[in-house]
Write a protein that holds these residues in place. Structure first.
Motif, PDB file in Angstrom:
ATOM      1  N   MET A 190       0.841  -1.188   0.000  1.00  0.00           N
ATOM      2  CA  MET A 190       0.000   0.000   0.000  1.00  0.00           C
ATOM      3  C   MET A 190       0.880   1.243   0.000  1.00  0.00           C
ATOM      4  O   MET A 190       1.604   1.485   0.954  1.00  0.00           O
ATOM      5  CB  MET A 190      -0.913  -0.013   1.231  1.00  0.00           C
ATOM      6  CG  MET A 190      -1.881   1.142   1.265  1.00  0.00           C
ATOM      7  SD  MET A 190      -3.046   1.137   2.639  1.00  0.00           S
ATOM      8  CE  MET A 190      -2.399  -0.062   3.766  1.00  0.00           C
TER       9      MET A 190
ATOM     10  N   ILE B 164      -2.343   7.443  -3.968  1.00  0.00           N
ATOM     11  CA  ILE B 164      -3.784   7.193  -3.951  1.00  0.00           C
ATOM     12  C   ILE B 164      -4.512   8.482  -4.299  1.00  0.00           C
ATOM     13  O   ILE B 164      -4.266   9.540  -3.704  1.00  0.00           O
ATOM     14  CB  ILE B 164      -4.227   6.671  -2.571  1.00  0.00           C
ATOM     15  CG1 ILE B 164      -3.621   5.280  -2.323  1.00  0.00           C
ATOM     16  CG2 ILE B 164      -5.746   6.617  -2.463  1.00  0.00           C
ATOM     17  CD1 ILE B 164      -3.802   4.764  -0.926  1.00  0.00           C
TER      18      ILE B 164
ATOM     19  N   VAL C 275     -10.279   7.360  -2.363  1.00  0.00           N
ATOM     20  CA  VAL C 275     -10.390   6.380  -1.280  1.00  0.00           C
ATOM     21  C   VAL C 275     -11.822   6.404  -0.747  1.00  0.00           C
ATOM     22  O   VAL C 275     -12.480   7.453  -0.714  1.00  0.00           O
ATOM     23  CB  VAL C 275      -9.362   6.678  -0.160  1.00  0.00           C
ATOM     24  CG1 VAL C 275      -9.585   8.055   0.437  1.00  0.00           C
ATOM     25  CG2 VAL C 275      -9.414   5.617   0.941  1.00  0.00           C
TER      26      VAL C 275
ATOM     27  N   GLN D 230      -8.922   3.582  -5.479  1.00  0.00           N
ATOM     28  CA  GLN D 230      -7.770   2.681  -5.387  1.00  0.00           C
ATOM     29  C   GLN D 230      -7.710   1.951  -4.048  1.00  0.00           C
ATOM     30  O   GLN D 230      -7.002   0.959  -3.913  1.00  0.00           O
ATOM     31  CB  GLN D 230      -6.458   3.464  -5.559  1.00  0.00           C
ATOM     32  CG  GLN D 230      -6.194   3.952  -6.961  1.00  0.00           C
ATOM     33  CD  GLN D 230      -6.701   5.367  -7.166  1.00  0.00           C
ATOM     34  OE1 GLN D 230      -6.823   6.127  -6.219  1.00  0.00           O
ATOM     35  NE2 GLN D 230      -7.007   5.709  -8.403  1.00  0.00           N
ATOM     36  N   LEU D 231      -8.439   2.477  -3.062  1.00  0.00           N
ATOM     37  CA  LEU D 231      -8.342   1.911  -1.715  1.00  0.00           C
ATOM     38  C   LEU D 231      -9.690   2.019  -1.018  1.00  0.00           C
ATOM     39  O   LEU D 231     -10.369   3.041  -1.111  1.00  0.00           O
ATOM     40  CB  LEU D 231      -7.279   2.669  -0.900  1.00  0.00           C
ATOM     41  CG  LEU D 231      -7.001   2.179   0.519  1.00  0.00           C
ATOM     42  CD1 LEU D 231      -6.357   0.790   0.490  1.00  0.00           C
ATOM     43  CD2 LEU D 231      -6.088   3.163   1.258  1.00  0.00           C
TER      44      LEU D 231
ATOM     45  N   VAL E 207     -11.237   1.487   2.885  1.00  0.00           N
ATOM     46  CA  VAL E 207     -10.878   1.343   4.287  1.00  0.00           C
ATOM     47  C   VAL E 207     -12.151   1.076   5.082  1.00  0.00           C
ATOM     48  O   VAL E 207     -13.162   1.747   4.890  1.00  0.00           O
ATOM     49  CB  VAL E 207     -10.194   2.621   4.827  1.00  0.00           C
ATOM     50  CG1 VAL E 207      -9.727   2.409   6.270  1.00  0.00           C
ATOM     51  CG2 VAL E 207      -9.025   3.029   3.937  1.00  0.00           C
TER      52      VAL E 207
ATOM     53  N   TYR F 224     -11.117  -5.170  -5.105  1.00  0.00           N
ATOM     54  CA  TYR F 224     -10.524  -3.891  -4.714  1.00  0.00           C
ATOM     55  C   TYR F 224      -9.549  -4.131  -3.562  1.00  0.00           C
ATOM     56  O   TYR F 224      -9.633  -5.141  -2.853  1.00  0.00           O
ATOM     57  CB  TYR F 224     -11.610  -2.917  -4.269  1.00  0.00           C
ATOM     58  CG  TYR F 224     -12.415  -2.324  -5.409  1.00  0.00           C
ATOM     59  CD1 TYR F 224     -12.185  -1.017  -5.838  1.00  0.00           C
ATOM     60  CD2 TYR F 224     -13.403  -3.064  -6.042  1.00  0.00           C
ATOM     61  CE1 TYR F 224     -12.932  -0.474  -6.878  1.00  0.00           C
ATOM     62  CE2 TYR F 224     -14.151  -2.520  -7.084  1.00  0.00           C
ATOM     63  CZ  TYR F 224     -13.908  -1.225  -7.499  1.00  0.00           C
ATOM     64  OH  TYR F 224     -14.636  -0.684  -8.522  1.00  0.00           O
ATOM     65  N   GLU F 225      -8.627  -3.191  -3.369  1.00  0.00           N
ATOM     66  CA  GLU F 225      -7.758  -3.278  -2.200  1.00  0.00           C
ATOM     67  C   GLU F 225      -8.561  -2.805  -0.993  1.00  0.00           C
ATOM     68  O   GLU F 225      -8.886  -1.611  -0.876  1.00  0.00           O
ATOM     69  CB  GLU F 225      -6.500  -2.429  -2.367  1.00  0.00           C
ATOM     70  CG  GLU F 225      -5.546  -2.596  -1.190  1.00  0.00           C
ATOM     71  CD  GLU F 225      -4.165  -2.021  -1.452  1.00  0.00           C
ATOM     72  OE1 GLU F 225      -3.250  -2.349  -0.672  1.00  0.00           O
ATOM     73  OE2 GLU F 225      -4.002  -1.242  -2.405  1.00  0.00           O
TER      74      GLU F 225
ATOM     75  N   VAL G 207      -3.824   1.156   7.491  1.00  0.00           N
ATOM     76  CA  VAL G 207      -3.366   2.484   7.075  1.00  0.00           C
ATOM     77  C   VAL G 207      -2.429   3.067   8.123  1.00  0.00           C
ATOM     78  O   VAL G 207      -1.362   3.616   7.804  1.00  0.00           O
ATOM     79  CB  VAL G 207      -4.563   3.424   6.832  1.00  0.00           C
ATOM     80  CG1 VAL G 207      -4.084   4.806   6.425  1.00  0.00           C
ATOM     81  CG2 VAL G 207      -5.498   2.847   5.780  1.00  0.00           C
TER      82      VAL G 207
END
Length: 459
Positions: free
Chosen positions: A1, A6, A9, A68-69, A71, A91-92, A99
């Motif tokens: 990561m 990024i 998000v 892209q991320l 959480v 997806y990531e 993080v």
């Protein structure tokens, strides 16, 4: 990561106190931030004002599919539709702690862990670093009253991070300086036993970077097992500690004291917030600031200007006749520190506490401790249990605690009846405590106490 590459998000549970701090981190870097939360709150409204896009229904047609991320917080169930969709489409997807793990790798990291005191200690450390001009990136578990924020940024490559033990999240952090305030039993729904909780804190200390420092409270269980190439023990007043407070005096709802280290003393510190436990938290913060080379006068000036944290021994009313304190306390030890400190600061005033138990499992596991701590008050009101992420457990209710409180008057009261009760009772020293939605009473209570009925000299 790679956090630096990024552009977009998405946060599942963006309104959480820890999640919102990371959302603000990305937002300040110019990243497009969006997310979901279950309900709109003052915090989510503020995030929206800061430019983040938030919705409140579990709906995959509303999510950002160009991120892209992703959480998410452990409080979000695995069956959440949005979370499931992101995972199914490769997806990531990472936890909040992942993080923070990357941040501790990229920056010089000061982390503050412990079952009590970590929010105040981390916020005070971050405040000292900011107020002194040293600078830091702060990721906090509460809203700083000085800045009305739980996150701020800095060009200095230093991070101050509250290390949350829930779900073992803090074990991903790699600090340069790790503070450890307490390791009492808690989150037994996750850990199972007190020994497992202690094992996790030992591992937390083992994650300190080479040549890093552990700043830990003297007297912790398993102290001999704690790791760290360098160790500094702190305490409220025990002179066997490497750093401790002395010459403590009460002053206008706060304190004045010295902090003594083997080769150094910081005289005449003024801490304007209440709670003797906060003196000890300040000792830890002073120790960290001194390790970082911040000057004595700058440390003292920052502490004198510290306004505390929302819902941490927060004075909402304070005058000669009445005091209203709101606090996040949700563990027996936190309640004990809260009530005993309030009584010490305002002797002679009748102390009424209204407490909302948080979680069925915590109520079940610590009912005896809750009853013992609440018995330090003169009068106790208990709200029904705030379930948060849990389903009811048969036989577990606020009545469990009430039945064990035998020395002072106690009653279980529904939320809708609290305001009527207040209008007909004198409450010279009134405390609301709990980690659920009891904070919704803050404004109504203030209005009642400041309104038609003025408390007299009656104690």
């Amino acid at each position: 990561m790679d956090l630096n590459n990024i552009q977009r998000v998405y946060f599942v549970g963006i309104g959480g106190i820890g999640m919102s701090a990371i959302a603000r981190f990305f937002n300040e870097k110019g990243v497009h931030v969006s997310g979901y939360d279950r309900t709109e709150t003052g915090l989510t409204r503020q995030l929206t004002k800061e430019g983040m896009r938030i919705h409140y229904s579990e709906d995959i047609t509303l999510i950002d599919k160009d991120v892209q991320l992703v959480v998410y917080t452990p409080a979000i169930p695995s069956i959440h539709e949005e979370l499931k969709w992101y995972k199914a489409n490769n997806y990531e997807v990472v936890k909040r702690s992942d993080v923070l793990q990357e941040i501790t790798r990229e920056m010089f990291a000061v982390t503050v862990g412990g079952t009590h005191g970590k929010t105040t200690t981390s916020t005070l450390i971050a405040h000292i670093l900011r107020d002194s001009g040293y600078g830091c990136n702060a990721f906090l578990g509460g809203i700083s009253a000085n800045y009305n924020q739980n996150f701020w940024s800095s060009d200095r490559n230093v991070a101050v991070i509250e290390a949350d033990e829930y779900d073992r999240s803090f074990l991903k952090l790699h600090p340069d300086i790790a503070v450890l305030t307490a390791m009492d039993a808690d989150h037994l729904d996750i850990y199972g036993t007190e020994e497992e909780v202690q094992d996790a804190f030992v591992q937390y200390s083992a994650n300190i970077k080479p040549n890093g420092t552990l700043v830990a409270r003297l007297g912790l269980q398993r102290a001999a097992d704690l790791k760290g190439d360098n160790k500094l023990w702190y305490h409220l007043q025990d002179n066997k500690a490497g750093v401790y407070a002395a010459n403590i005096k009460l002053e206008d709802g706060g304190y004045r004291f010295d902090v003594i280290k083997k080769d150094w003393t910081l005289h005449d510190i003024h801490l304007p917030i209440g709670g003797t436990h906060n003196i000890e938290n300040t000792v830890a913060a002073v120790a960290v600031a001194h390790l970082l080379g911040i000057g004595d006068d700058k440390i003292k000036a920052a502490i004198a200007d510290f306004k505390g944290i929302r819902r941490r021994f927060e004075y909402l009313i304070r005058n000669d006749y009445q005091v209203y304190i709101d606090d996040y306390a949700h563990h027996p030890e936190e309640l004990r520190a809260l009530i005993s400190s309030a009584r010490e600061l305002f002797p002679g005033k009748k102390c009424t506490v209204i407490f909302q138990p948080h979680l069925y499992t915590r109520t079940r596991d610590f009912a005896d401790g809750f009853a013992e701590s609440l018995s330090l008050a003169d009068e106790v009101l208990l709200l029904p249990i705030y379930p948060a992420r849990e389903l009811p457990i048969e036989g577990v209710s606020s009545e469990m605690i009430a039945a064990k409180i035998t020395k002072v008057p106690v009653q279980v009261i529904e939320k809708e009846n609290v305001q009527d009760w207040l209008k007909s009772h004198n409450v010279p020293l009134f405390i609301t405590a709990g980690a659920g939605d009891i904070d919704q009473f803050r404004e109504p209570v203030q209005e009642i106490l400041n309104g038609e009925r003025i408390i007299t000299n009656e104690n």
